[in-house]
Design a protein around this motif. Structure first.
Motif, PDB file in Angstrom:
ATOM      1  N   TRP A 102      40.415 115.465 -23.405  1.00  0.00           N
ATOM      2  CA  TRP A 102      40.565 114.644 -22.206  1.00  0.00           C
ATOM      3  C   TRP A 102      39.538 113.511 -22.197  1.00  0.00           C
ATOM      4  CZ3 TRP A 102      44.980 115.496 -19.843  1.00  0.00           C
ATOM      5  CH2 TRP A 102      45.605 116.735 -20.063  1.00  0.00           C
ATOM      6  N   ALA A 103      39.833 112.468 -21.449  1.00  0.00           N
ATOM      7  CA  ALA A 103      39.020 111.245 -21.458  1.00  0.00           C
ATOM      8  C   ALA A 103      37.728 111.449 -20.666  1.00  0.00           C
ATOM      9  CB  ALA A 103      39.824 110.079 -20.870  1.00  0.00           C
ATOM     10  N   LEU A 104      36.796 112.170 -21.262  1.00  0.00           N
ATOM     11  CA  LEU A 104      35.520 112.471 -20.608  1.00  0.00           C
ATOM     12  C   LEU A 104      34.490 111.379 -20.863  1.00  0.00           C
ATOM     13  CD1 LEU A 104      35.363 116.283 -21.456  1.00  0.00           C
ATOM     14  CD2 LEU A 104      36.127 115.202 -19.326  1.00  0.00           C
ATOM     15  N   MET A 105      34.758 110.528 -21.850  1.00  0.00           N
ATOM     16  CA  MET A 105      33.880 109.394 -22.151  1.00  0.00           C
ATOM     17  C   MET A 105      34.747 108.174 -22.461  1.00  0.00           C
ATOM     18  SD  MET A 105      30.898 111.144 -24.499  1.00  0.00           S
ATOM     19  CE  MET A 105      32.062 111.854 -25.656  1.00  0.00           C
ATOM     20  N   GLY A 106      34.227 107.006 -22.180  1.00  0.00           N
ATOM     21  CA  GLY A 106      34.969 105.785 -22.494  1.00  0.00           C
ATOM     22  C   GLY A 106      36.089 105.530 -21.499  1.00  0.00           C
ATOM     23  N   ASP A 107      37.095 104.790 -21.926  1.00  0.00           N
ATOM     24  CA  ASP A 107      38.202 104.440 -21.042  1.00  0.00           C
ATOM     25  C   ASP A 107      38.995 105.684 -20.656  1.00  0.00           C
ATOM     26  OD1 ASP A 107      37.509 101.794 -21.233  1.00  0.00           O
ATOM     27  OD2 ASP A 107      38.947 101.349 -22.847  1.00  0.00           O
ATOM     28  N   ASP A 108      39.353 105.762 -19.382  1.00  0.00           N
ATOM     29  CA  ASP A 108      40.137 106.890 -18.876  1.00  0.00           C
ATOM     30  C   ASP A 108      41.633 106.579 -19.012  1.00  0.00           C
ATOM     31  OD1 ASP A 108      41.366 108.962 -17.590  1.00  0.00           O
ATOM     32  OD2 ASP A 108      40.324 108.706 -15.669  1.00  0.00           O
ATOM     33  N   THR A 109      42.204 107.019 -20.119  1.00  0.00           N
ATOM     34  CA  THR A 109      43.646 106.838 -20.321  1.00  0.00           C
ATOM     35  C   THR A 109      44.445 108.013 -19.773  1.00  0.00           C
ATOM     36  OG1 THR A 109      43.424 107.845 -22.510  1.00  0.00           O
ATOM     37  CG2 THR A 109      43.335 105.428 -22.392  1.00  0.00           C
ATOM     38  N   ASP A 110      43.741 109.088 -19.395  1.00  0.00           N
ATOM     39  CA  ASP A 110      44.450 110.299 -18.973  1.00  0.00           C
ATOM     40  C   ASP A 110      44.840 110.307 -17.498  1.00  0.00           C
ATOM     41  OD1 ASP A 110      44.808 111.943 -21.303  1.00  0.00           O
ATOM     42  OD2 ASP A 110      42.632 112.136 -21.382  1.00  0.00           O
ATOM     43  N   THR A 111      43.960 109.816 -16.623  1.00  0.00           N
ATOM     44  CA  THR A 111      44.309 109.831 -15.197  1.00  0.00           C
ATOM     45  C   THR A 111      45.605 109.076 -14.920  1.00  0.00           C
ATOM     46  OG1 THR A 111      42.035 110.192 -14.427  1.00  0.00           O
ATOM     47  CG2 THR A 111      43.568 109.139 -12.881  1.00  0.00           C
ATOM     48  N   PRO A 112      45.791 107.845 -15.418  1.00  0.00           N
ATOM     49  CA  PRO A 112      47.077 107.174 -15.182  1.00  0.00           C
ATOM     50  C   PRO A 112      48.258 107.958 -15.736  1.00  0.00           C
ATOM     51  CG  PRO A 112      45.455 105.616 -16.024  1.00  0.00           C
ATOM     52  CD  PRO A 112      44.854 106.981 -16.171  1.00  0.00           C
ATOM     53  N   ASN A 113      48.051 108.619 -16.872  1.00  0.00           N
ATOM     54  CA  ASN A 113      49.141 109.404 -17.458  1.00  0.00           C
ATOM     55  C   ASN A 113      49.462 110.624 -16.597  1.00  0.00           C
ATOM     56  OD1 ASN A 113      51.054 109.758 -19.625  1.00  0.00           O
ATOM     57  ND2 ASN A 113      49.820 111.494 -20.295  1.00  0.00           N
ATOM     58  N   LEU A 114      48.422 111.284 -16.067  1.00  0.00           N
ATOM     59  CA  LEU A 114      48.663 112.428 -15.179  1.00  0.00           C
ATOM     60  C   LEU A 114      49.395 111.994 -13.916  1.00  0.00           C
ATOM     61  CD1 LEU A 114      45.348 114.521 -15.394  1.00  0.00           C
ATOM     62  CD2 LEU A 114      47.443 114.732 -16.753  1.00  0.00           C
ATOM     63  N   MET A 115      49.068 110.813 -13.393  1.00  0.00           N
ATOM     64  CA  MET A 115      49.750 110.325 -12.196  1.00  0.00           C
ATOM     65  C   MET A 115      51.221 110.010 -12.504  1.00  0.00           C
ATOM     66  SD  MET A 115      47.496 110.692  -9.908  1.00  0.00           S
ATOM     67  CE  MET A 115      46.900 112.051 -10.933  1.00  0.00           C
ATOM     68  N   ARG A 116      51.466 109.484 -13.697  1.00  0.00           N
ATOM     69  CA  ARG A 116      52.844 109.222 -14.117  1.00  0.00           C
ATOM     70  C   ARG A 116      53.627 110.528 -14.223  1.00  0.00           C
ATOM     71  NH1 ARG A 116      55.668 109.973 -18.525  1.00  0.00           N
ATOM     72  NH2 ARG A 116      53.853 110.699 -19.709  1.00  0.00           N
ATOM     73  N   ILE A 117      53.001 111.525 -14.832  1.00  0.00           N
ATOM     74  CA  ILE A 117      53.654 112.830 -14.992  1.00  0.00           C
ATOM     75  C   ILE A 117      53.940 113.452 -13.630  1.00  0.00           C
ATOM     76  CG2 ILE A 117      53.255 115.193 -15.793  1.00  0.00           C
ATOM     77  CD1 ILE A 117      51.685 113.923 -18.165  1.00  0.00           C
ATOM     78  N   LEU A 118      52.943 113.408 -12.743  1.00  0.00           N
ATOM     79  CA  LEU A 118      53.130 113.976 -11.407  1.00  0.00           C
ATOM     80  C   LEU A 118      54.288 113.294 -10.689  1.00  0.00           C
ATOM     81  CD1 LEU A 118      52.194 115.856  -9.137  1.00  0.00           C
ATOM     82  CD2 LEU A 118      50.551 114.094  -8.464  1.00  0.00           C
ATOM     83  N   GLU A 119      54.365 111.981 -10.778  1.00  0.00           N
ATOM     84  CA  GLU A 119      55.439 111.241 -10.118  1.00  0.00           C
ATOM     85  C   GLU A 119      56.800 111.609 -10.711  1.00  0.00           C
ATOM     86  OE1 GLU A 119      56.862 108.877  -7.117  1.00  0.00           O
ATOM     87  OE2 GLU A 119      54.842 109.659  -7.476  1.00  0.00           O
ATOM     88  N   THR A 120      56.846 111.772 -12.018  1.00  0.00           N
ATOM     89  CA  THR A 120      58.091 112.172 -12.678  1.00  0.00           C
ATOM     90  C   THR A 120      58.571 113.522 -12.159  1.00  0.00           C
ATOM     91  OG1 THR A 120      57.500 110.964 -14.699  1.00  0.00           O
ATOM     92  CG2 THR A 120      59.143 112.705 -14.922  1.00  0.00           C
ATOM     93  N   VAL A 121      57.648 114.466 -12.059  1.00  0.00           N
ATOM     94  CA  VAL A 121      57.995 115.810 -11.583  1.00  0.00           C
ATOM     95  C   VAL A 121      58.412 115.767 -10.117  1.00  0.00           C
ATOM     96  CG1 VAL A 121      57.058 118.116 -11.151  1.00  0.00           C
ATOM     97  CG2 VAL A 121      56.552 116.942 -13.305  1.00  0.00           C
ATOM     98  N   ARG A 122      57.694 115.015  -9.304  1.00  0.00           N
ATOM     99  CA  ARG A 122      58.012 114.949  -7.873  1.00  0.00           C
ATOM    100  C   ARG A 122      59.359 114.275  -7.615  1.00  0.00           C
ATOM    101  NH1 ARG A 122      52.349 113.428  -4.825  1.00  0.00           N
ATOM    102  NH2 ARG A 122      53.554 113.959  -2.971  1.00  0.00           N
ATOM    103  N   ASN A 123      59.764 113.413  -8.513  1.00  0.00           N
ATOM    104  CA  ASN A 123      61.064 112.756  -8.364  1.00  0.00           C
ATOM    105  C   ASN A 123      62.222 113.682  -8.717  1.00  0.00           C
ATOM    106  OD1 ASN A 123      60.068 110.308  -7.458  1.00  0.00           O
ATOM    107  ND2 ASN A 123      59.935 109.412  -9.509  1.00  0.00           N
ATOM    108  N   ARG A 124      61.938 114.714  -9.486  1.00  0.00           N
ATOM    109  CA  ARG A 124      63.014 115.617  -9.934  1.00  0.00           C
ATOM    110  C   ARG A 124      63.090 116.903  -9.125  1.00  0.00           C
ATOM    111  NH1 ARG A 124      64.465 117.497 -16.173  1.00  0.00           N
ATOM    112  NH2 ARG A 124      66.239 118.794 -15.596  1.00  0.00           N
ATOM    113  N   TRP A 125      61.941 117.405  -8.686  1.00  0.00           N
ATOM    114  CA  TRP A 125      61.906 118.662  -7.943  1.00  0.00           C
ATOM    115  C   TRP A 125      61.224 118.457  -6.602  1.00  0.00           C
ATOM    116  CZ3 TRP A 125      60.702 118.640 -13.299  1.00  0.00           C
ATOM    117  CH2 TRP A 125      61.638 119.282 -14.111  1.00  0.00           C
ATOM    118  N   THR A 126      61.474 119.378  -5.668  1.00  0.00           N
ATOM    119  CA  THR A 126      60.908 119.267  -4.320  1.00  0.00           C
ATOM    120  C   THR A 126      59.548 119.941  -4.295  1.00  0.00           C
ATOM    121  OG1 THR A 126      63.156 119.380  -3.442  1.00  0.00           O
ATOM    122  CG2 THR A 126      61.352 119.639  -1.874  1.00  0.00           C
ATOM    123  N   ILE A 127      58.516 119.124  -4.160  1.00  0.00           N
ATOM    124  CA  ILE A 127      57.128 119.592  -4.250  1.00  0.00           C
ATOM    125  C   ILE A 127      56.468 119.521  -2.878  1.00  0.00           C
ATOM    126  CG2 ILE A 127      54.894 119.232  -5.372  1.00  0.00           C
ATOM    127  CD1 ILE A 127      57.148 119.978  -7.316  1.00  0.00           C
TER     128      ILE A 127
END
Length: 356
Positions: A218-243
């Protein structure tokens, strides 16, 4: 189903499930100084599995798919044991053990589809407290739909940045479910880490998301490329299932637990609960975190007293720092836990997430 096929299944399933349980016990209790005693405790269930697997007869063509899944599950289980036995014979180290344990989730992935056909397999994929829960068993017997089960999105072994999802077979669009996003440890992947949580998500009722880091960890140093990806994943899941937006748990093991702090303490984070496991934490993280975000934020810290990678004193200091900053912290210290994942904590985390 022919008599020969039934006989083979009856012969191979018990030793397969027993061997998988033994590997789960080994993975949970692995502590380098205690390796020999843990090996002694699990015994040799791989011997019984080897014999039963070798005795499987030829099956008619219509059962080829079933045979392939059982073969795959047996072969992956035996490969895990073979790797561990090599270390037992003095021909490997801790890294070799971790490499051998990668076969465990692969065996579970091969076996899981058979849970719809064989009650012992379905029971294996429940936590112990719910294996005689008649209401749950009845709901599982109804079976799932195209919207339930296990899904992978660009999360093949060796890939980065994808995710895997488990949706309980009794999920309904008109009933919002809590969500657990579980982050793997360093150099791991979400497809494998999913299996640390699936039993409890299936038993208690939660949509489980297991992402894979965009880099080797995980992006513990340097540029954080993971947080935007996690937000994308969360949005994808929320669009398909009722969360249920009021029950969003971000948890993780080791580097994944540390990253759950990094991204979860951000003022814009949508997660309602954080639960780092066997993680490290720098006091500056509390000072740099959004002060408003920290006020009353539910955080559940789990750490092992035997942890050799991140000494337990780190977790104790983290509890003090976050509590002083205003977070609502629960701290669970496990006496016999080394730097491994304690699956027994999952049910308590889900109860906490559900307000229990």
């Amino acid at each position: 189903m022919t008599e020969a096929v039934v006989d083979d299944i009856v012969a191979v399933l018990p030793p397969l499930l027993n061997a998988l349980e033994a590997l789960g016990f080994f993975a949970r209790h692995l502590h380098p100084p205690a390796f020999a005693s843990v090996m002694n405790t699990i015994g040799a269930p791989d011997n019984a599995l080897q014999s039963a697997h070798a005795a499987i007869s030829a099956w008619p063509e219509q059962f080829a798919g079933l045979r392939e899944r059982l073969d795959h599950a047996c072969n992956e289980t035996l490969a895990a044991f073979a790797g561990i036995r090599e270390v037992e014979r003095g021909k490997g180290d801790l890294i070799a053990i971790f490499r051998a344990l990668r076969h465990l989730p692969r065996a579970q992935e091969a076996l899981y589809p058979l849970s719809t056909q064989f009650p012992p397999v379905s029971n294996f994929f429940l936590n112990a407290a719910n294996r005689e829960n008649d209401a749950l068993l009845s709901r599982l017997e109804v079976g799932g739909s195209e919207h339930t089960g296990i899904f992978h999105d660009r999360n093949e072994p060796g890939s980065r940045g994808g995710f895997s999802v488990y949706v309980p077979e009794y999920y309904r669009h008109d009933r919002a479910m809590p969500l657990v996003m579980a982050l793997h440890g360093g150099s791991g992947n979400g497809r494998g880490f999913l299996w640390n949580w699936l039993r409890d998500a299936r038993s208690i009722g939660a949509i489980l998301v297991a992402p894979t880091a965009t880099g080797q960890t995980w992006a513990l140093m340097g540029d954080d490329t993971d947080t935007p990806n996690l937000m994308r994943i969360l949005e994808t899941v929320r669009n398909r299932w009722t969360i249920d937006a009021s029950r969003l748990l971000l948890t993780g093991m080791s580097d994944g637990g540390t990253f759950s702090y990094v991204t979860g303490l951000d003022g814009a984070s949508p997660f309602t609960h954080l639960a780092p496991v066997s993680a490290t934490f720098h006091p500056l993280m509390a000072e740099m975190a959004d002060a408003t975000r920290l006020q009353g934020l539910p955080i559940f810290i789990t750490h092992g007293k035997l942890d050799w990678m991140f000494p337990v004193q780190t977790a104790r200091q983290t509890q003090a720092a976050l509590s002083a900053a205003g977070a609502d912290v629960i701290y669970r210290e496990i006496d016999d836990l080394s730097h491994t994942y304690p699956r027994e904590i999952n049910a308590e985390l889900l109860q906490w997430l559900n307000g229990g």
